[in-house]
Enzyme design. Structure first.
Site, mmCIF file in Angstrom:
data_model
loop_
_atom_site.group_PDB
_atom_site.id
_atom_site.type_symbol
_atom_site.label_atom_id
_atom_site.label_comp_id
_atom_site.label_asym_id
_atom_site.label_seq_id
_atom_site.Cartn_x
_atom_site.Cartn_y
_atom_site.Cartn_z
ATOM 1 N N HIS A 5 32.738 33.255 32.908
ATOM 2 C CA HIS A 5 33.243 33.379 31.541
ATOM 3 C C HIS A 5 34.492 34.256 31.519
ATOM 4 O O HIS A 5 35.021 34.554 30.460
ATOM 5 C CB HIS A 5 32.171 33.970 30.623
ATOM 6 C CG HIS A 5 31.077 33.017 30.262
ATOM 7 N ND1 HIS A 5 30.211 32.483 31.192
ATOM 8 C CD2 HIS A 5 30.719 32.477 29.066
ATOM 9 C CE1 HIS A 5 29.354 31.684 30.578
ATOM 10 N NE2 HIS A 5 29.640 31.653 29.299
ATOM 11 N N GLU A 9 38.186 34.477 32.168
ATOM 12 C CA GLU A 9 39.356 33.620 32.375
ATOM 13 C C GLU A 9 40.323 34.224 33.386
ATOM 14 O O GLU A 9 41.066 33.504 34.057
ATOM 15 C CB GLU A 9 40.067 33.362 31.042
ATOM 16 C CG GLU A 9 39.237 32.548 30.052
ATOM 17 C CD GLU A 9 38.861 31.166 30.588
ATOM 18 O OE1 GLU A 9 39.739 30.481 31.147
ATOM 19 O OE2 GLU A 9 37.681 30.774 30.440
ATOM 20 N N GLY A 10 40.316 35.560 33.503
ATOM 21 C CA GLY A 10 41.146 36.199 34.520
ATOM 22 C C GLY A 10 40.695 35.836 35.920
ATOM 23 O O GLY A 10 41.516 35.599 36.804
ATOM 24 N N LYS A 11 39.379 35.775 36.119
ATOM 25 C CA LYS A 11 38.860 35.367 37.419
ATOM 26 C C LYS A 11 39.203 33.908 37.685
ATOM 27 O O LYS A 11 39.507 33.537 38.827
ATOM 28 C CB LYS A 11 37.341 35.549 37.492
ATOM 29 C CG LYS A 11 36.744 35.113 38.820
ATOM 30 C CD LYS A 11 35.230 35.206 38.849
ATOM 31 C CE LYS A 11 34.756 36.606 39.018
ATOM 32 N NZ LYS A 11 33.276 36.670 39.308
ATOM 33 N N ASP A 40 29.725 35.509 43.911
ATOM 34 C CA ASP A 40 29.041 36.743 43.571
ATOM 35 C C ASP A 40 29.527 37.795 44.551
ATOM 36 O O ASP A 40 29.581 37.550 45.763
ATOM 37 C CB ASP A 40 27.516 36.586 43.669
ATOM 38 C CG ASP A 40 26.796 37.736 42.983
ATOM 39 O OD1 ASP A 40 26.998 37.904 41.766
ATOM 40 O OD2 ASP A 40 26.040 38.453 43.648
ATOM 41 N N PHE A 62 40.147 45.137 38.677
ATOM 42 C CA PHE A 62 39.005 45.452 37.831
ATOM 43 C C PHE A 62 37.904 46.025 38.718
ATOM 44 O O PHE A 62 38.062 46.150 39.937
ATOM 45 C CB PHE A 62 38.504 44.201 37.096
ATOM 46 C CG PHE A 62 38.213 43.022 37.997
ATOM 47 C CD1 PHE A 62 36.956 42.848 38.550
ATOM 48 C CD2 PHE A 62 39.209 42.105 38.309
ATOM 49 C CE1 PHE A 62 36.692 41.777 39.388
ATOM 50 C CE2 PHE A 62 38.949 41.024 39.139
ATOM 51 C CZ PHE A 62 37.686 40.858 39.684
ATOM 52 N N TYR A 112 35.731 48.204 40.910
ATOM 53 C CA TYR A 112 35.939 49.393 41.729
ATOM 54 C C TYR A 112 37.318 49.426 42.381
ATOM 55 O O TYR A 112 37.582 50.289 43.233
ATOM 56 C CB TYR A 112 34.854 49.476 42.818
ATOM 57 C CG TYR A 112 33.455 49.625 42.272
ATOM 58 C CD1 TYR A 112 32.930 50.879 41.972
ATOM 59 C CD2 TYR A 112 32.659 48.510 42.055
ATOM 60 C CE1 TYR A 112 31.649 51.022 41.468
ATOM 61 C CE2 TYR A 112 31.366 48.634 41.548
ATOM 62 C CZ TYR A 112 30.867 49.891 41.253
ATOM 63 O OH TYR A 112 29.590 50.023 40.754
ATOM 64 N N HIS A 143 38.170 40.058 49.665
ATOM 65 C CA HIS A 143 36.920 39.395 50.001
ATOM 66 C C HIS A 143 36.803 38.048 49.306
ATOM 67 O O HIS A 143 36.374 37.067 49.902
ATOM 68 C CB HIS A 143 35.744 40.293 49.617
ATOM 69 C CG HIS A 143 35.801 40.805 48.201
ATOM 70 N ND1 HIS A 143 36.890 41.481 47.686
ATOM 71 C CD2 HIS A 143 34.904 40.720 47.175
ATOM 72 C CE1 HIS A 143 36.661 41.797 46.430
ATOM 73 N NE2 HIS A 143 35.465 41.355 46.091
#
Length: 233
Positions: free
Chosen positions: A8, A10-12, A74, A180, A182, A217
């Site tokens: 959810h 949108e940046g990702k 994830d 975003f 850490y 990663h």
């Protein structure tokens, strides 16, 4: 081909699109990435105990409800001296899901007395691709409220899960305004050439999106997923 990204955020979605565009080259024009949020799909309950299990759970959840190929990831932070915590609990380490400032503050307090050489850590990402294989004569709709998030109904699906890691160390105070989670307290081992030349190493939050994607990663995991995506185009 339309592929749904189980997010959810949108940046990702933009970040994943950029990474896959680089990995797929001209073939990136053959896919349309859309977010689960834009399709008004709910978030599944993440009951997995590993990054791989949660990525696969989310990808299955979306593929089942749309009948379309789905990508999910994830990820989280693993701090060696903390016994690999916060791990899958990274996003809610301080108790409230997604409160980055609180998560960073708590983690820094927990390792405040740890010497610099022992503050080693790594980001880990699992990325999953689930491709439902449906009978061409089956025109039934998927039930968005069926509650099936464990793969029921996807027995014939093609599933791929890959991993990517970014090693580094935890610094003593946040630095940087990008990224975003850490990112402001994580100093990657891999650094841009200009940072190495200047001697001023960068946290993930001080890097440009391009610099971060090249070593992250998530970038590594998604690039490892490219052959499986190419196979369905």
């Amino acid at each position: 081909m339309k592929i749904v990204v189980a997010t959810h955020n949108e940046g990702k979605l933009v970040e994943i699109r950029d990474i896959l565009a680089e990995g797929l080259g001209e073939r990136a024009r053959d896919i349309e990435l859309v977010s689960a949020g834009s399709l008004h799909l709910p978030d599944p309950v993440e009951t997995g105990t590993t990054f791989e299990a949660n990525a696969l759970l989310k990808a299955r959840f979306v593929a089942l409800r749309t009948g379309l190929p789905s990508i999910a990831d994830d990820s989280g932070l693993i701090v060696d001296v903390m016994g690999n915590a916060p791990g899958i609990l990274s996003a809610r380490w301080a108790g409230e899901h997604g409160n980055d400032e609180a998560n960073n503050r708590l983690l820094l307090a927990q390792i405040e007395d740890i010497q610099d050489d022992d503050r080693t850590a790594r980001f880990r990402c699992a990325a999953a691709l689930v491709v439902p294989l449906r009978d061409e004569e089956d025109t039934s709709d998927f039930d968005a409220d069926s509650g099936m998030d464990d793969g029921d109904g996807l027995e014939d699906a093609d599933e791929t899960v890959v991993l990517g890691e970014m090693p580094g160390t935890i610094v003593r105070a946040p630095h940087g305004e990008h990224g975003f989670g850490y990112d402001p307290i994580f100093l990657p081992d891999d650094q841009p050439e200009e940072a190495i030349a200047s001697g001023e190493l960068l946290t993930s939050a001080q890097m440009t999106p391009g610099q971060k994607n090249a070593i992250s990663h998530r970038g590594k995991a998604l690039r490892a997923l490219v052959p499986a995506i190419e196979a369905i185009l």
